[in-house]
Design a protein around this motif. Structure first.
Motif, mmCIF file in Angstrom:
data_model
loop_
_atom_site.group_PDB
_atom_site.id
_atom_site.type_symbol
_atom_site.label_atom_id
_atom_site.label_comp_id
_atom_site.label_asym_id
_atom_site.label_seq_id
_atom_site.Cartn_x
_atom_site.Cartn_y
_atom_site.Cartn_z
ATOM 1 N N ARG A 1 2.304 -7.709 3.071
ATOM 2 C CA ARG A 1 0.922 -7.816 2.593
ATOM 3 C C ARG A 1 -0.070 -7.526 3.722
ATOM 4 O O ARG A 1 -1.128 -6.923 3.487
ATOM 5 C CB ARG A 1 0.685 -9.194 1.976
ATOM 6 N N GLU A 2 0.251 -7.936 4.909
ATOM 7 C CA GLU A 2 -0.617 -7.626 6.048
ATOM 8 C C GLU A 2 -0.653 -6.116 6.297
ATOM 9 O O GLU A 2 -1.711 -5.552 6.621
ATOM 10 C CB GLU A 2 -0.137 -8.360 7.292
ATOM 11 N N LEU A 3 0.502 -5.464 6.140
ATOM 12 C CA LEU A 3 0.568 -4.019 6.332
ATOM 13 C C LEU A 3 -0.256 -3.303 5.267
ATOM 14 O O LEU A 3 -1.011 -2.371 5.577
ATOM 15 C CB LEU A 3 2.025 -3.564 6.286
ATOM 16 N N ALA A 4 -0.132 -3.736 4.012
ATOM 17 C CA ALA A 4 -0.919 -3.134 2.938
ATOM 18 C C ALA A 4 -2.417 -3.326 3.192
ATOM 19 O O ALA A 4 -3.223 -2.403 2.977
ATOM 20 C CB ALA A 4 -0.522 -3.738 1.595
ATOM 21 N N ALA A 5 -2.800 -4.501 3.663
ATOM 22 C CA ALA A 5 -4.207 -4.767 3.962
ATOM 23 C C ALA A 5 -4.718 -3.867 5.087
ATOM 24 O O ALA A 5 -5.886 -3.464 5.099
ATOM 25 C CB ALA A 5 -4.383 -6.234 4.336
ATOM 26 N N GLU A 6 -3.829 -3.544 6.015
ATOM 27 C CA GLU A 6 -4.184 -2.646 7.123
ATOM 28 C C GLU A 6 -4.628 -1.277 6.595
ATOM 29 O O GLU A 6 -5.520 -0.639 7.152
ATOM 30 C CB GLU A 6 -2.963 -2.504 8.038
ATOM 31 N N PHE A 7 -4.004 -0.831 5.495
ATOM 32 C CA PHE A 7 -4.318 0.491 4.947
ATOM 33 C C PHE A 7 -5.443 0.451 3.914
ATOM 34 O O PHE A 7 -6.091 1.466 3.669
ATOM 35 C CB PHE A 7 -3.064 1.104 4.302
ATOM 36 N N GLY A 8 -5.646 -0.700 3.284
ATOM 37 C CA GLY A 8 -6.686 -0.832 2.273
ATOM 38 C C GLY A 8 -6.117 -0.846 0.868
ATOM 39 O O GLY A 8 -5.117 -0.176 0.575
ATOM 40 N N ALA A 9 -6.767 -1.603 -0.014
ATOM 41 C CA ALA A 9 -6.253 -1.804 -1.366
ATOM 42 C C ALA A 9 -6.197 -0.513 -2.174
ATOM 43 O O ALA A 9 -5.382 -0.390 -3.099
ATOM 44 C CB ALA A 9 -7.120 -2.830 -2.099
ATOM 45 N N ASP A 10 -7.062 0.446 -1.854
ATOM 46 C CA ASP A 10 -7.047 1.704 -2.595
ATOM 47 C C ASP A 10 -5.949 2.644 -2.112
ATOM 48 O O ASP A 10 -5.663 3.654 -2.758
ATOM 49 C CB ASP A 10 -8.401 2.401 -2.487
ATOM 50 N N ARG A 11 -5.330 2.309 -0.973
ATOM 51 C CA ARG A 11 -4.315 3.188 -0.389
ATOM 52 C C ARG A 11 -2.915 2.600 -0.411
ATOM 53 O O ARG A 11 -1.939 3.351 -0.266
ATOM 54 C CB ARG A 11 -4.665 3.514 1.083
ATOM 55 N N ALA A 12 -2.774 1.287 -0.576
ATOM 56 C CA ALA A 12 -1.443 0.686 -0.477
ATOM 57 C C ALA A 12 -1.366 -0.617 -1.249
ATOM 58 O O ALA A 12 -2.337 -1.371 -1.312
ATOM 59 C CB ALA A 12 -1.084 0.436 0.994
ATOM 60 N N ILE A 13 -0.197 -0.857 -1.826
ATOM 61 C CA ILE A 13 0.109 -2.149 -2.430
ATOM 62 C C ILE A 13 1.472 -2.610 -1.933
ATOM 63 O O ILE A 13 2.355 -1.788 -1.653
ATOM 64 C CB ILE A 13 0.117 -2.094 -3.976
ATOM 65 N N ALA A 14 1.630 -3.914 -1.793
ATOM 66 C CA ALA A 14 2.915 -4.514 -1.413
ATOM 67 C C ALA A 14 3.523 -5.131 -2.665
ATOM 68 O O ALA A 14 2.858 -5.889 -3.371
ATOM 69 C CB ALA A 14 2.702 -5.573 -0.341
ATOM 70 N N VAL A 15 4.786 -4.782 -2.933
ATOM 71 C CA VAL A 15 5.435 -5.233 -4.162
ATOM 72 C C VAL A 15 6.816 -5.782 -3.836
ATOM 73 O O VAL A 15 7.632 -5.111 -3.187
ATOM 74 C CB VAL A 15 5.571 -4.096 -5.191
ATOM 75 N N GLN A 16 7.088 -7.013 -4.297
ATOM 76 C CA GLN A 16 8.385 -7.631 -4.070
ATOM 77 C C GLN A 16 9.409 -7.113 -5.077
ATOM 78 O O GLN A 16 9.126 -7.004 -6.271
ATOM 79 C CB GLN A 16 8.266 -9.150 -4.183
ATOM 80 N N ALA A 17 10.596 -6.785 -4.590
ATOM 81 C CA ALA A 17 11.726 -6.439 -5.448
ATOM 82 C C ALA A 17 12.969 -6.348 -4.587
ATOM 83 O O ALA A 17 12.922 -5.854 -3.453
ATOM 84 C CB ALA A 17 11.506 -5.109 -6.174
ATOM 85 N N ASP A 18 14.068 -6.826 -5.120
ATOM 86 C CA ASP A 18 15.376 -6.595 -4.512
ATOM 87 C C ASP A 18 15.876 -5.276 -5.085
ATOM 88 O O ASP A 18 16.145 -5.178 -6.290
ATOM 89 C CB ASP A 18 16.322 -7.740 -4.874
ATOM 90 N N VAL A 19 15.996 -4.252 -4.251
ATOM 91 C CA VAL A 19 16.343 -2.929 -4.777
ATOM 92 C C VAL A 19 17.728 -2.895 -5.403
ATOM 93 O O VAL A 19 18.045 -1.979 -6.167
ATOM 94 C CB VAL A 19 16.223 -1.832 -3.696
ATOM 95 N N ALA A 20 18.563 -3.884 -5.102
ATOM 96 C CA ALA A 20 19.881 -3.948 -5.735
ATOM 97 C C ALA A 20 19.796 -4.417 -7.183
ATOM 98 O O ALA A 20 20.795 -4.380 -7.905
ATOM 99 C CB ALA A 20 20.798 -4.876 -4.941
#
Length: 254
Positions: free
Chosen positions: A44-63
């Motif tokens: 979430r900190e990384l997404a905030a670094e880029f801005g809400a219009d450019r990035a979202i952080a989404v939880q998921a276990d890819v398995a």
């Protein structure tokens, strides 16, 4: 399609190499879907670094295929367009400690199964979930993260290396299958990176040994490795698919 016009899913983007991959694509103007399994704060900190219009952080276990499908649907809703590039970087839990790894006479198949589920199964889930959107866009890029350990097995990571080798096989078979739909599938393989979570405990003498063995006389950084991923997502590689690019300063030469 230029990178700035793409929506890019990076799995395991909360920390380590994933964060460097995210920063490389962000620098080129891509919109980002930053997947994490447990590193919520960092993602979430990384997404905030880029801005809400450019990035979202989404939880998921890819398995977990259902979680991946929900991730892809949520990203489409957020950006109003499909994911067109996937970077399969996420890993299942693994201890990168050569001294503590099971040797050939002690490792059990369960260890292999766990790595296959996370590495091959995870990539399969993200690819299958994003294919409908790529087909709608008439374009797609899949970049799988591999390892140079298939060519240079200097540490006994039997289960991890076998799963990454299987991912390379899937890279090539999927490239052949999806190429007629203008969807390209490639792999980037690295070795020891200076420095990620996986290499944080590596003694300085090992870094020096690796550096001295490469033509460039240095250990590849995560940022340098991440930059190579941009090639496979860019128009400059529009005729390239089914390839494995080793990015390790020339330690392994194909």
């Amino acid at each position: 399609m230029l990178i700035k016009d793409q929506i890019v899913l990076i799995t395991g983007a909360g920390r380590g190499l994933g964060a460097d991959l995210a920063r490389a694509f962000a620098r080129e103007g891509a919109r980002l879907v930053l997947n994490y399994r447990s590193s919520e704060t960092a993602a979430r900190e990384l997404a905030a670094e880029f801005g809400a219009d450019r990035a979202i952080a989404v939880q998921a276990d890819v398995a977990n295929a259902d979680q991946v499908s929900q991730l892809v649907a949520g990203a489409h809703e957020h950006f109003g367009a499909p994911i067109t590039t996937v970077v399969n970087n996420a890993l299942p839990d693994f201890s990168f400690n050569g001294d503590a790894r099971a040797k050939a006479d002690g490792i059990g198949y369960m260890a292999f199964g766990e790595q296959f589920t996370g590495i091959v199964g995870g990539a399969l889930n993200t690819i299958q979930a994003t294919l409908p959107g790529m087909r709608t866009a008439g374009f797609g890029n899949i970049v799988n993260i591999g390892t140079n350990l298939f060519q240079n097995p200097v540490v006994p990571y039997h289960d991890y290396t076998a799963a990454k080798a299987a991912l390379l096989a899937m890279t090539r078979t999927f490239a052949a299958d999806l190429g007629p739909e203008n969807i390209r599938v490639n792999m980037i393989s690295g070795g020891l990176l200076r420095t990620t979570d996986a290499s944080a405990a590596t003694p300085e003498a090992v870094f020096d040994l690796i550096a001295g063995s490469t033509p460039l006389r240095r250990v590849t950084s995560p940022a340098e490795f991440a930059d190579a991923a941009l090639l496979f997502a860019s128009p400059w590689s529009r005729a390239v698919t089914g390839q494995n690019l080793v990015v390790d300063g020339g330690l392994v030469m194909n």
